[in-house]
Design a protein around this motif. Structure first.
Motif, PDB file in Angstrom:
ATOM      1  N   LYS A 235       0.899  -1.193  -0.157  1.00 41.65           N
ATOM      2  CA  LYS A 235       0.102   0.034   0.088  1.00 41.65           C
ATOM      3  C   LYS A 235       0.857   1.196  -0.077  1.00 41.65           C
ATOM      4  O   LYS A 235       1.676   1.457   0.916  1.00 41.65           O
ATOM      5  CB  LYS A 235      -0.863  -0.023   1.363  1.00 41.65           C
ATOM      6  CG  LYS A 235      -1.764   1.122   1.489  1.00 41.65           C
ATOM      7  CD  LYS A 235      -2.699   1.430   0.229  1.00 41.65           C
ATOM      8  CE  LYS A 235      -3.676   2.738   0.363  1.00 41.65           C
ATOM      9  NZ  LYS A 235      -4.436   2.839  -0.456  1.00 41.65           N
TER      10      LYS A 235
ATOM     11  N   TYR B 230       0.055   5.140  -0.070  1.00 41.98           N
ATOM     12  CA  TYR B 230      -1.130   6.260   0.119  1.00 41.98           C
ATOM     13  C   TYR B 230      -0.761   7.189  -0.975  1.00 41.98           C
ATOM     14  O   TYR B 230       0.397   7.440  -1.500  1.00 41.98           O
ATOM     15  CB  TYR B 230      -1.156   6.805   1.577  1.00 41.98           C
ATOM     16  CG  TYR B 230      -1.609   5.946   2.479  1.00 41.98           C
ATOM     17  CD1 TYR B 230      -2.802   5.776   2.594  1.00 41.98           C
ATOM     18  CD2 TYR B 230      -0.951   5.491   3.385  1.00 41.98           C
ATOM     19  CE1 TYR B 230      -3.568   4.909   3.506  1.00 41.98           C
ATOM     20  CE2 TYR B 230      -1.280   4.362   4.193  1.00 41.98           C
ATOM     21  CZ  TYR B 230      -2.710   4.170   4.588  1.00 41.98           C
ATOM     22  OH  TYR B 230      -3.254   3.607   5.470  1.00 41.98           O
TER      23      TYR B 230
ATOM     24  N   CYS C 166      -9.885  -5.538   6.152  1.00 45.52           N
ATOM     25  CA  CYS C 166     -11.331  -5.347   6.686  1.00 45.52           C
ATOM     26  C   CYS C 166     -12.119  -4.523   5.338  1.00 45.52           C
ATOM     27  O   CYS C 166     -13.273  -4.249   5.544  1.00 45.52           O
ATOM     28  CB  CYS C 166     -11.555  -4.775   7.591  1.00 45.52           C
ATOM     29  SG  CYS C 166     -11.112  -5.514   9.118  1.00 45.52           S
ATOM     30  N   GLY C 167     -11.518  -3.925   4.301  1.00 47.18           N
ATOM     31  CA  GLY C 167     -12.045  -3.332   3.367  1.00 47.18           C
ATOM     32  C   GLY C 167     -12.165  -1.899   3.540  1.00 47.18           C
ATOM     33  O   GLY C 167     -12.670  -1.187   2.836  1.00 47.18           O
ATOM     34  N   ILE C 168     -11.605  -1.331   4.460  1.00 42.06           N
ATOM     35  CA  ILE C 168     -11.594   0.249   4.873  1.00 42.06           C
ATOM     36  C   ILE C 168     -10.744   0.992   3.791  1.00 42.06           C
ATOM     37  O   ILE C 168     -10.832   1.991   3.479  1.00 42.06           O
ATOM     38  CB  ILE C 168     -11.528   0.278   6.151  1.00 42.06           C
ATOM     39  CG1 ILE C 168     -12.507  -0.241   6.852  1.00 42.06           C
ATOM     40  CG2 ILE C 168     -11.498   1.965   6.421  1.00 42.06           C
ATOM     41  CD1 ILE C 168     -12.312  -0.337   8.492  1.00 42.06           C
ATOM     42  N   VAL C 169      -9.508   0.201   3.754  1.00 41.34           N
ATOM     43  CA  VAL C 169      -8.405   0.932   2.881  1.00 41.34           C
ATOM     44  C   VAL C 169      -8.390  -0.162   1.529  1.00 41.34           C
ATOM     45  O   VAL C 169      -8.331  -1.052   1.821  1.00 41.34           O
ATOM     46  CB  VAL C 169      -6.961   1.086   3.688  1.00 41.34           C
ATOM     47  CG1 VAL C 169      -5.921   1.451   2.726  1.00 41.34           C
ATOM     48  CG2 VAL C 169      -7.606   2.084   4.672  1.00 41.34           C
ATOM     49  N   THR C 170      -8.052   0.472   0.140  1.00 37.49           N
ATOM     50  CA  THR C 170      -7.773  -0.305  -0.799  1.00 37.49           C
ATOM     51  C   THR C 170      -6.284  -0.628  -0.941  1.00 37.49           C
ATOM     52  O   THR C 170      -5.728   0.630  -1.031  1.00 37.49           O
ATOM     53  CB  THR C 170      -8.554   0.382  -2.015  1.00 37.49           C
ATOM     54  OG1 THR C 170      -9.764   0.867  -1.749  1.00 37.49           O
ATOM     55  CG2 THR C 170      -8.653  -0.601  -3.019  1.00 37.49           C
TER      56      THR C 170
ATOM     57  N   PRO D  93     -16.212  -9.207  -1.713  1.00 35.08           N
ATOM     58  CA  PRO D  93     -16.344  -8.627  -0.591  1.00 35.08           C
ATOM     59  C   PRO D  93     -17.445  -8.959   0.326  1.00 35.08           C
ATOM     60  O   PRO D  93     -17.248  -9.224   1.652  1.00 35.08           O
ATOM     61  CB  PRO D  93     -16.465  -6.955  -0.791  1.00 35.08           C
ATOM     62  CG  PRO D  93     -16.974  -6.912  -1.833  1.00 35.08           C
ATOM     63  CD  PRO D  93     -16.622  -8.079  -2.935  1.00 35.08           C
ATOM     64  N   ARG D  94     -18.537  -9.351  -0.188  1.00 34.64           N
ATOM     65  CA  ARG D  94     -19.851  -9.712   0.830  1.00 34.64           C
ATOM     66  C   ARG D  94     -19.389 -10.944   1.479  1.00 34.64           C
ATOM     67  O   ARG D  94     -19.686 -10.843   2.846  1.00 34.64           O
ATOM     68  CB  ARG D  94     -20.883  -9.882   0.092  1.00 34.64           C
ATOM     69  CG  ARG D  94     -22.430  -9.419   0.659  1.00 34.64           C
ATOM     70  CD  ARG D  94     -23.303  -9.715  -0.260  1.00 34.64           C
ATOM     71  NE  ARG D  94     -23.834  -8.664  -1.285  1.00 34.64           N
ATOM     72  CZ  ARG D  94     -24.401  -7.819  -1.191  1.00 34.64           C
ATOM     73  NH1 ARG D  94     -25.313  -7.512   0.202  1.00 34.64           N
ATOM     74  NH2 ARG D  94     -25.020  -6.763  -1.765  1.00 34.64           N
ATOM     75  N   GLU D  95     -19.075 -11.955   0.672  1.00 28.63           N
ATOM     76  CA  GLU D  95     -18.679 -13.153   1.636  1.00 28.63           C
ATOM     77  C   GLU D  95     -17.456 -13.031   2.419  1.00 28.63           C
ATOM     78  O   GLU D  95     -17.327 -13.553   3.460  1.00 28.63           O
ATOM     79  CB  GLU D  95     -18.314 -14.271   0.360  1.00 28.63           C
ATOM     80  CG  GLU D  95     -19.735 -14.937  -0.085  1.00 28.63           C
ATOM     81  CD  GLU D  95     -19.945 -14.058  -1.336  1.00 28.63           C
ATOM     82  OE1 GLU D  95     -19.450 -12.841  -1.535  1.00 28.63           O
ATOM     83  OE2 GLU D  95     -21.030 -14.273  -2.168  1.00 28.63           O
TER      84      GLU D  95
ATOM     85  N   ARG E  96     -16.358 -10.246   4.044  1.00 30.35           N
ATOM     86  CA  ARG E  96     -16.577  -9.183   5.100  1.00 30.35           C
ATOM     87  C   ARG E  96     -17.608  -9.841   6.116  1.00 30.35           C
ATOM     88  O   ARG E  96     -17.574  -9.593   7.460  1.00 30.35           O
ATOM     89  CB  ARG E  96     -17.003  -8.046   4.436  1.00 30.35           C
ATOM     90  CG  ARG E  96     -16.093  -7.244   3.695  1.00 30.35           C
ATOM     91  CD  ARG E  96     -16.579  -5.902   3.369  1.00 30.35           C
ATOM     92  NE  ARG E  96     -15.727  -5.239   2.410  1.00 30.35           N
ATOM     93  CZ  ARG E  96     -16.030  -4.018   1.772  1.00 30.35           C
ATOM     94  NH1 ARG E  96     -17.292  -3.384   2.274  1.00 30.35           N
ATOM     95  NH2 ARG E  96     -15.045  -3.552   1.158  1.00 30.35           N
TER      96      ARG E  96
ATOM     97  N   LEU F 180     -14.558  -6.346  13.419  1.00 33.70           N
ATOM     98  CA  LEU F 180     -13.309  -5.317  13.612  1.00 33.70           C
ATOM     99  C   LEU F 180     -13.851  -4.431  14.713  1.00 33.70           C
ATOM    100  O   LEU F 180     -14.670  -3.698  14.772  1.00 33.70           O
ATOM    101  CB  LEU F 180     -13.294  -4.589  12.357  1.00 33.70           C
ATOM    102  CG  LEU F 180     -12.337  -3.334  12.600  1.00 33.70           C
ATOM    103  CD1 LEU F 180     -11.016  -3.624  12.700  1.00 33.70           C
ATOM    104  CD2 LEU F 180     -12.323  -2.256  11.008  1.00 33.70           C
TER     105      LEU F 180
ATOM    106  N   PRO G 227     -12.004  -1.043  16.091  1.00 32.60           N
ATOM    107  CA  PRO G 227     -10.978  -0.011  15.553  1.00 32.60           C
ATOM    108  C   PRO G 227     -10.197   0.297  16.985  1.00 32.60           C
ATOM    109  O   PRO G 227     -10.650   0.425  18.140  1.00 32.60           O
ATOM    110  CB  PRO G 227     -11.846   0.832  14.857  1.00 32.60           C
ATOM    111  CG  PRO G 227     -13.167   0.816  15.697  1.00 32.60           C
ATOM    112  CD  PRO G 227     -13.533  -0.613  16.085  1.00 32.60           C
TER     113      PRO G 227
END
Lengths: 256, 307
Positions: free
Chosen positions: B12, B14, B52-56, B73-75, B77, B82, B84
């Motif tokens: 990643k 940024y 968790c899908g919050i950051v790509t 993502p549905r399956e 997540r 989580l 935080p």
């Protein structure tokens, strides 16, 4: 889990409606008092000096415009705060990590904001019946315009909420764009009353079409044809939908 | 054994150009407690946020129980809960309402029995109708855990679960994590309190500057890298290590009052008996003897500083 996350949509819708109910007094009393004041000042005091527009007296003529004005500002502020606040407090992490699609999220937020707007619109309509004689020629079309406009502008508000980086920006668009466009969009007058070139300029104001169509559903006549009104409303709806899809595709201002 | 979570080649960068993660590979085993250790800014939260899908992620793939977290993502997540690091809660909601909201958001029908169980486990049952804004910081942290557990996840992420939490709550939290593991929940926690990892984790990963330096069984790690020390409190202080003791590489501590011997805990011959004999021959008397194992913290500091 496949299919649609109905529980998720319902959870968001319910959460948003609970937020409205917590501020019930502010949510309902404010528009009622504001519109009553408009009726007293414009309808009663000034309106009695103004001739009827077409065959509609000025007080009644005001009703669709006032409802539209409130509908636009309320839809935008409801939906924008609905999505901005989780961003502000950080609780958005949960929405982003949940197994809920962009469309489902929008249905929840926009659905709740639009519901509130429609209810407020109807409350104003009922309030106005105490001040002026009401006539609704096309009730089904009236409800359709009410719902479509609420949904379209709630989506617009959702976009603003995603875009806004602070509370200042949140109130920027409603105050500096929507309110002027509505005042200049024939909420309080027929654009036929304007001299040229302002009449032609007004035709570039999308709010003219919204107000006109809504007014047509009441009195059977508007500034522009009802087809145009419906077309502009539909176009705005699709435009907002497209923007929202783009926001979630790219993660714009929601995700890093 | 099939891993429940598989992270491969995740990087990643940024938008600011900051490299938060570089080619991270990580396999999490079903049912284990995994502690991700690292100093502040090491990339712990970024890694969790990506899973968790919050950051790509900029690149790489993540499989959650075999489901691609980016394509499906549905399956993926719905299996993850989580907690935080920040105390981000809806201040105006009640405890029970916010938990119902979380459960719904994750696609589950309300289940009063489960909600009650979770709230009781977290000592929140009495507070279920209280507004979150009325709760203390420790209580708010528990509410976040309750929300994360509301949809019965298979994997629970705890990002710095005990940061700013008092000692008794920390003990409670450890107990809760233990009982979750007993129920088969896989737990991944990040921390910079080594004590926490040492207390609970089955395996430990050390991350620094966006790179996963090592992943190891906690016990094995401590065995492998663990050193032991023996301190002898002397009757008479010494000014220097006496001649004849060179083979033990001793050091003097505490202004010559203590003689320290560092040895490998794994070695067959520790060298202690011969050292003690030699000291007797040299007439160096001691009044006390103390041995200690190096902690995970020493190992950790050693690792992070070496790189």
């Amino acid at each position: 889990m496949t299919g649609i996350n109905l529980h998720g949509i319902w959870a968001i819708y319910r959460f948003e409606m609970a937020r409205t109910l917590r501020t019930l007094w502010q949510s309902v009393a404010t528009p009622v008092i504001t519109t009553s004041l408009y009726f007293i000042v414009f309808g009663g005091a000034i309106g009695s000096k103004i001739d009827a527009i077409g065959d509609v007296n000025y007080g009644s003529f005001l009703v669709p415009g006032l409802i539209m004005l409130t509908l636009l500002t309320q839809s935008i502020s409801n939906a924008s705060i609905g999505i901005y606040f989780p961003k502000f407090t950080g609780t958005i992490f949960e929405l982003l990590s949940a197994p809920i699609s962009a469309i489902e999220l929008v249905v929840g937020y926009v659905g709740a904001a639009a519901t509130k707007s429609v209810v407020i619109g109807l409350i104003i309509l009922i309030t106005s019946a105490f001040f002026v004689d009401l006539r609704i020629d096309h009730p089904v079309a009236m409800i359709a315009f009410l719902v479509l406009t609420s949904v379209a502008f709630s989506m617009f508000g959702f976009i603003i909420g995603v875009w806004a980086k602070g509370f200042e920006q949140l109130s920027f668009v409603p105050a500096l764009l929507i309110t002027p466009l509505t005042f200049l969009g024939g909420a309080f007058y027929s654009i036929d009353m304007l001299p040229e070139p302002w009449r032609t300029v007004s035709l570039f104001n999308p709010v003219v079409y919204l107000v006109s169509g809504f007014r047509w559903s009441f009195f059977g006549a508007g500034d522009v044809s009802v087809g145009w009104s419906l077309g502009v409303t539909g176009f705005f709806l699709l435009l907002c939908l497209g923007l929202i899809v783009a926001i979630f595709r790219t993660g714009y201002r929601l995700k890093n | 054994m099939q891993s429940i979570l598989s992270v491969s080649q995740v990087s990643k960068t940024y938008a600011s150009g900051q490299k938060a993660l570089e080619h991270v590979d990580l396999e999490i085993r079903r049912g284990e407690i995994f502690a991700l250790l690292g100093p502040n800014g090491a990339g712990k939260t970024t890694l969790i946020s990506i899973i968790c899908g919050i950051v790509t992620p900029s690149s790489g793939t993540i499989l959650v129980d075999g489901h691609n977290a980016i394509r499906h993502p549905r399956e993926a997540r719905s299996r993850i809960g989580l907690v935080p690091q920040e105390l981000s809660v809806d201040m105006f909601e009640t405890v029970a309402a916010t938990m119902r909201f979380s459960r719904g958001l994750f696609g589950k029908a309300p289940d009063k029995a489960h909600t009650e169980q979770v709230l009781r486990d977290l000592s929140l049952w009495d507070k279920r109708d209280a507004k979150i804004m009325e709760l203390s910081g420790g209580m708010k942290r528990r509410v976040l855990i309750a929300k994360a557990l509301s949809h019965e996840p298979d994997i629970l992420f705890l990002d710095e679960p005990t940061a700013g939490v008092d000692v008794s709550l920390r003990r409670d939290m450890w107990k809760l994590i233990g009982s979750l593991r007993a129920r088969g929940v896989t737990i991944i926690l990040t921390t910079h309190y080594i004590e926490e990892a040492e207390e609970m984790a089955d395996r430990v990963g050390v991350i620094n500057k966006g790179q996963l330096l090592l992943v190891e069984d906690k016990a094995a790690l401590m065995k492998k890298l663990g050193k032991r020390e023996m301190d002898l409190s002397l009757v008479e202080p010494l000014s220097e290590v006496p001649a004849g003791l060179e083979e033990w590489h001793l050091s003097l501590e505490d202004e010559g009052h203590r003689l320290r011997y560092v040895f490998d805990a794994q070695a067959e011959r520790t060298g202690i008996p011969s050292l003690l004999r030699k000291l007797g021959e040299l007439g160096i008397a001691f009044k006390d003897l103390d041995t200690s194992k190096s902690s995970l913290e020493d190992i950790f500091v050693d690792l992070v500083e070496k790189r």
